[in-house]
Design a protein around this motif. Structure first.
Motif, short mmCIF file in Angstrom:
data_model
loop_
_atom_site.label_atom_id
_atom_site.label_comp_id
_atom_site.label_asym_id
_atom_site.label_seq_id
_atom_site.Cartn_x
_atom_site.Cartn_y
_atom_site.Cartn_z
N GLN A 1 68.32 70.27 38.63
CA GLN A 1 68.59 68.89 38.94
C GLN A 1 67.87 68.52 40.23
O GLN A 1 67.94 69.22 41.23
N VAL A 2 67.19 67.38 40.20
CA VAL A 2 66.44 66.94 41.37
C VAL A 2 67.38 66.36 42.40
O VAL A 2 68.23 65.52 42.09
N GLN A 3 67.24 66.81 43.63
CA GLN A 3 68.05 66.28 44.72
C GLN A 3 67.21 66.08 45.96
O GLN A 3 66.28 66.86 46.23
N LEU A 4 67.53 65.03 46.69
CA LEU A 4 66.96 64.80 48.01
C LEU A 4 68.11 64.83 49.00
O LEU A 4 69.12 64.14 48.79
N VAL A 5 67.97 65.58 50.08
CA VAL A 5 69.05 65.72 51.05
C VAL A 5 68.51 65.41 52.44
O VAL A 5 67.63 66.12 52.95
N GLU A 6 69.04 64.32 53.03
CA GLU A 6 68.64 63.95 54.38
C GLU A 6 69.50 64.67 55.41
O GLU A 6 70.67 64.98 55.16
N SER A 7 68.93 64.88 56.58
CA SER A 7 69.67 65.45 57.71
C SER A 7 68.98 65.03 58.99
O SER A 7 67.86 64.51 58.96
N GLY A 8 69.67 65.24 60.11
CA GLY A 8 69.07 64.97 61.41
C GLY A 8 69.56 63.70 62.09
O GLY A 8 69.16 63.42 63.22
N GLY A 9 70.39 62.94 61.41
CA GLY A 9 70.91 61.72 62.04
C GLY A 9 71.89 62.05 63.15
O GLY A 9 72.31 63.19 63.33
N GLY A 10 72.25 61.01 63.90
CA GLY A 10 73.21 61.20 64.97
C GLY A 10 73.22 60.04 65.93
O GLY A 10 72.68 58.97 65.62
N LEU A 11 73.81 60.27 67.08
CA LEU A 11 73.92 59.26 68.13
C LEU A 11 72.92 59.57 69.23
O LEU A 11 72.85 60.72 69.71
N VAL A 12 72.15 58.58 69.64
CA VAL A 12 71.15 58.78 70.68
C VAL A 12 71.10 57.53 71.55
O VAL A 12 71.40 56.42 71.07
N GLN A 13 70.72 57.70 72.79
CA GLN A 13 70.60 56.55 73.69
C GLN A 13 69.27 55.83 73.44
O GLN A 13 68.29 56.44 72.98
N ALA A 14 69.24 54.59 73.77
CA ALA A 14 68.01 53.81 73.66
C ALA A 14 66.90 54.50 74.45
O ALA A 14 67.12 54.99 75.56
N GLY A 15 65.72 54.53 73.83
CA GLY A 15 64.60 55.23 74.44
C GLY A 15 64.45 56.67 74.02
O GLY A 15 63.43 57.31 74.28
N GLY A 16 65.47 57.19 73.35
CA GLY A 16 65.45 58.58 72.91
C GLY A 16 64.73 58.78 71.59
O GLY A 16 64.14 57.84 71.03
N SER A 17 64.80 60.01 71.11
CA SER A 17 64.09 60.39 69.89
C SER A 17 65.02 61.15 68.95
O SER A 17 65.97 61.81 69.39
N LEU A 18 64.72 61.05 67.67
CA LEU A 18 65.38 61.85 66.64
C LEU A 18 64.34 62.19 65.59
O LEU A 18 63.38 61.43 65.38
N ARG A 19 64.55 63.30 64.90
CA ARG A 19 63.72 63.63 63.75
C ARG A 19 64.63 63.82 62.54
O ARG A 19 65.51 64.68 62.54
N LEU A 20 64.38 63.01 61.53
CA LEU A 20 65.11 63.12 60.27
C LEU A 20 64.32 63.99 59.30
O LEU A 20 63.09 63.99 59.32
N SER A 21 65.05 64.70 58.47
CA SER A 21 64.44 65.52 57.43
C SER A 21 64.94 65.08 56.06
O SER A 21 66.09 64.64 55.93
#
Length: 117
Positions: A1-21
């Motif tokens: 079965q085909v699945q896509l699973v996101e991760s990497g979200g969260g809380l960050v301050q303005a000006g910060g960085s995040l990487r989602l997968s």
């Protein structure tokens, strides 16, 4: 079965960085174009950007120059690198991918990104 699973979200301050997968089940070679979308509370889902199987990318004006999409064939994963985050980037982020064999468009379950001012 085909699945896509996101991760990497969260809380960050303005000006910060995040990487989602966005991890795909099976081989990423089964997918053509892939993309990231987001939906803020009370708003419609909107396109963030896309990447082709060849690595060509396209971005919405609101994130151009701040976000970057990439894909790793070895890891069967697409990424969204988000820099210089703004409170307006707060949303649930979804990935999607077009399966080139069964011609279906698949979506992940979403991951929450919250940017505080």
């Amino acid at each position: 079965q085909v699945q896509l699973v996101e991760s990497g979200g969260g809380l960050v301050q303005a000006g910060g960085s995040l990487r989602l997968s966005c991890a795909v089940s099976g081989s990423i070679f089964s997918f053509g174009a892939m993309g990231w979308y987001r939906q803020a509370p009370g708003k419609q889902r909107e396109l963030v950007g896309t990447i082709t199987s060849g690595g060509d990318t396209n971005y919405s004006d609101s994130v151009k120059g701040r976000f970057a999409i990439s894909r790793s064939n070895a890891a069967n994963t697409m990424y969204l690198q988000m820099n210089s985050l703004e409170p307006e980037d707060t949303a649930v982020y979804y990935c999607n991918a077009y399966h080139t064999k069964n011609l279906r468009l698949y979506w992940g379950q979403g991951t929450q990104v919250t940017v505080s001012s």
